[in-house]
Structures are given as C-alpha cells and as structure tokens.
Motif scaffolding. Structure first.
Motif, PDB file in Angstrom:
ATOM      1  N   LEU A 177       2.048  -2.295   5.699  1.00  0.00           N
ATOM      2  CA  LEU A 177       1.961  -2.516   4.251  1.00  0.00           C
ATOM      3  C   LEU A 177       2.388  -1.293   3.449  1.00  0.00           C
ATOM      4  N   GLY A 178       2.799  -0.249   4.159  1.00  0.00           N
ATOM      5  CA  GLY A 178       3.338   0.923   3.486  1.00  0.00           C
ATOM      6  C   GLY A 178       2.421   2.115   3.402  1.00  0.00           C
ATOM      7  N   ALA A 179       1.198   2.015   3.905  1.00  0.00           N
ATOM      8  CA  ALA A 179       0.262   3.128   3.814  1.00  0.00           C
ATOM      9  C   ALA A 179       0.641   4.262   4.759  1.00  0.00           C
ATOM     10  N   ARG A 180       0.278   5.472   4.367  1.00  0.00           N
ATOM     11  CA  ARG A 180       0.355   6.615   5.274  1.00  0.00           C
ATOM     12  C   ARG A 180      -0.966   6.656   6.020  1.00  0.00           C
ATOM     13  N   VAL A 181      -0.909   6.439   7.317  1.00  0.00           N
ATOM     14  CA  VAL A 181      -2.130   6.270   8.099  1.00  0.00           C
ATOM     15  C   VAL A 181      -2.525   7.577   8.789  1.00  0.00           C
ATOM     16  N   VAL A 182      -3.783   7.938   8.619  1.00  0.00           N
ATOM     17  CA  VAL A 182      -4.359   9.103   9.275  1.00  0.00           C
ATOM     18  C   VAL A 182      -5.368   8.587  10.301  1.00  0.00           C
ATOM     19  N   ILE A 183      -5.109   8.896  11.563  1.00  0.00           N
ATOM     20  CA  ILE A 183      -5.957   8.404  12.644  1.00  0.00           C
ATOM     21  C   ILE A 183      -6.955   9.491  13.039  1.00  0.00           C
ATOM     22  N   ALA A 184      -8.226   9.164  12.942  1.00  0.00           N
ATOM     23  CA  ALA A 184      -9.285  10.083  13.342  1.00  0.00           C
ATOM     24  C   ALA A 184      -9.938   9.528  14.603  1.00  0.00           C
ATOM     25  N   LEU A 201       0.817  -1.212   0.000  1.00  0.00           N
ATOM     26  CA  LEU A 201       0.000   0.000   0.000  1.00  0.00           C
ATOM     27  C   LEU A 201       0.855   1.268   0.000  1.00  0.00           C
ATOM     28  N   SER A 202       2.081   1.149  -0.422  1.00  0.00           N
ATOM     29  CA  SER A 202       2.959   2.321  -0.488  1.00  0.00           C
ATOM     30  C   SER A 202       2.351   3.381  -1.393  1.00  0.00           C
ATOM     31  N   GLY A 203       2.395   4.619  -0.933  1.00  0.00           N
ATOM     32  CA  GLY A 203       1.835   5.715  -1.699  1.00  0.00           C
ATOM     33  C   GLY A 203       0.354   5.937  -1.466  1.00  0.00           C
ATOM     34  N   ARG A 204      -0.282   5.054  -0.708  1.00  0.00           N
ATOM     35  CA  ARG A 204      -1.707   5.189  -0.405  1.00  0.00           C
ATOM     36  C   ARG A 204      -1.893   5.878   0.950  1.00  0.00           C
ATOM     37  N   THR A 205      -2.945   6.661   1.047  1.00  0.00           N
ATOM     38  CA  THR A 205      -3.323   7.287   2.309  1.00  0.00           C
ATOM     39  C   THR A 205      -4.554   6.592   2.857  1.00  0.00           C
ATOM     40  N   ALA A 206      -4.467   6.157   4.104  1.00  0.00           N
ATOM     41  CA  ALA A 206      -5.556   5.423   4.740  1.00  0.00           C
ATOM     42  C   ALA A 206      -6.051   6.183   5.961  1.00  0.00           C
ATOM     43  N   VAL A 207      -7.356   6.428   6.011  1.00  0.00           N
ATOM     44  CA  VAL A 207      -7.992   7.017   7.185  1.00  0.00           C
ATOM     45  C   VAL A 207      -8.640   5.906   7.988  1.00  0.00           C
ATOM     46  N   VAL A 208      -8.384   5.887   9.278  1.00  0.00           N
ATOM     47  CA  VAL A 208      -8.991   4.902  10.173  1.00  0.00           C
ATOM     48  C   VAL A 208      -9.697   5.663  11.286  1.00  0.00           C
ATOM     49  N   THR A 209     -11.019   5.546  11.354  1.00  0.00           N
ATOM     50  CA  THR A 209     -11.736   6.188  12.458  1.00  0.00           C
ATOM     51  C   THR A 209     -11.641   5.295  13.697  1.00  0.00           C
ATOM     52  N   GLY A 210     -11.608   5.927  14.852  1.00  0.00           N
ATOM     53  CA  GLY A 210     -11.416   5.151  16.074  1.00  0.00           C
ATOM     54  C   GLY A 210     -10.079   4.444  16.090  1.00  0.00           C
TER      55      GLY A 210
END
Length: 244
Positions: A31-38, A6-15
């Motif tokens: 897996l390489g994602a940039r994770v945004v925690i909400a 998942l490199s280059g992907r942005t992932a938002v995870v609520t909670g």
C-alpha cells in the motif's frame, strides 16, 4: 481504490519477521508504506525487509531499555502494529511463574511501552493507526494457554482506552484476533500433537485453519484512511469458529 494508499507513511510492525508479521509487512508495503520491522531475530527481519524495501531492527521486547533505544532511533511513526507475541503452552496449575513474567513483558508491557513512546507523535501530527494483534484464545479461552490468554486479553482494554484518548488526535486503535492460523508457533505445538491441525480444521465452518494473509488483509485495511471511522473495535479472523 481511494483511501487505500499509505504512501509517505511509516509503519512499525513488531514480530515482523514471523508468519503473520511478515504477511502484514508485505501488505503494508504494497500500500506504499515504509515498513520498519522490529524483531528479536535480526537475520529473519533483514530477509523480510528485503522483500518489502523496508528496514530491520533487532528489538528484544522483554528488554525495557532495548525498546527505549528503538523508539529513540526509529523517528516519526504513523502506523504501529503490535503483532509480536509469545505463547508457552502448559496447564495453568503446572505453569511456571517465570513464564508468566516473560509473556507479560512481551505480550502486554511492550505494546504499552511502545505506544506510550510513539503515540504522542501521531496525535501531534493529527493522524495515526494503532493495531493490536491479540488472539481468539484470549476472547474465548484456550486450554494450556491461561497466562498467554491473560496477557493478550489485556490488549482489549488498552486498545479501547487508547481509542477514546487518541481520537481527537486523529488516531484510531483496534484489535485483530486471529483464530487457529498456520504459523511457525502453531506448527511447533502441532508437531507435538499429531493430527491437531486436522482436528481444528474440522471444527471451523470454513473447514481450514487460517493463513497469515487472512489476518494481514484486515490489519492493512485498518491502517488506511478507508478505516478512519473504525476505532475501539475487536475483530476476529477465525473462519467462523468464533462468532460475536
């Protein structure tokens, strides 16, 4: 393994600061994602972000304007994991309608609002993943959780509809249903009912309650290219206590 990057992907995870959410964030980051925690708990979200190299945002999912502010600030999103949820346990005939409203806002309306704002960007770019974390209690019913089950079961219809509407835009939409899982929310209930977790474990074919990692692994897989032909599905992670 091919298709698991998942490199280059942005992932938002609520909670994303809670038990299951934190495990999901860790797997997506792995897996390489940039994770945004909400999350409503900003200090805990920042701690989780340090572990994943991601970013943290305080978002109150019961506040419509707060959600709008977050969506405007977050930028393009490729993966949206609706993990946040709230459960207030009380017999339905004794339940408080104010609690119904809160669970509706957080468990169902917030995923609808977030998806409505962020899905067009996914379809416009031709790739996206939506994962809704519901509950086996919503599939099978759960004593004391009538309003919770009602709001979480609404995710089934939403996810399937989005699977149809967004497919041509390269976006998949699926639901993951945890069974009894060792999370802070479950521990709070168990503390009020000694022996509850042991009783639950005896009813599960695998003879243990779930761990956050059990759910996170499936969520992460559904966000990858290897799961690109899986959409509109509802999958339980319950140790066999529910079988479809």
């Amino acid at each position: 393994m091919d298709g698991m990057d998942l490199s280059g992907r942005t992932a938002v995870v609520t909670g994303g600061a809670g038990g299951i959410g934190r495990a999901i964030c860790a797997d997506l980051a792995g897996l390489g994602a940039r994770v945004v925690i909400a999350d409503r708990d900003l200090p805990a979200a920042r701690d989780a972000a340090k572990e994943t190299g991601g970013t943290a945002h305080r978002v109150d999912l019961a506040d419509h304007a707060d959600i709008d502010r977050f969506c405007a600030a977050v930028g393009p999103v490729d993966v949206l994991v609706h993990n946040a949820g709230i459960s207030i346990v009380e017999p339905f005939t004794e339940s408080d309608p104010a609690n119904w409203d809160l669970m509706w806002q957080v468990n169902l309306r917030a995923p609808m609002q977030l998806t409505r704002a962020l899905l067009p960007g996914m379809t416009g770019r031709g790739w996206g993943r939506l994962v809704f974390v519901s509950s086996d209690g919503a599939r099978a019913g759960s004593g004391g959780e009538g309003a919770y089950a009602a709001t979480k079961s609404g995710l089934f219809g939403l996810a399937k509809t989005l699977a149809r509407e967004a497919a041509r835009g390269g976006v998949t939409s699926n639901v993951v249903c945890p069974g009894p899982t060792d999370t802070p929310m479950v521990r709070t209930v168990a503390d009020a009912h000694p022996g509850l977790l042991d009783k639950l474990a005896k009813q599960i074919p695998l003879r243990r309650i779930g761990r956050p990692d059990d759910i996170a692994g499936l969520v992460a897989f559904l966000c990858t290219d290897r799961a690109g032909y899986v959409t509109g599905q509802t999958v339980s992670v319950s140790g066999g206590i529910t079988m479809q």
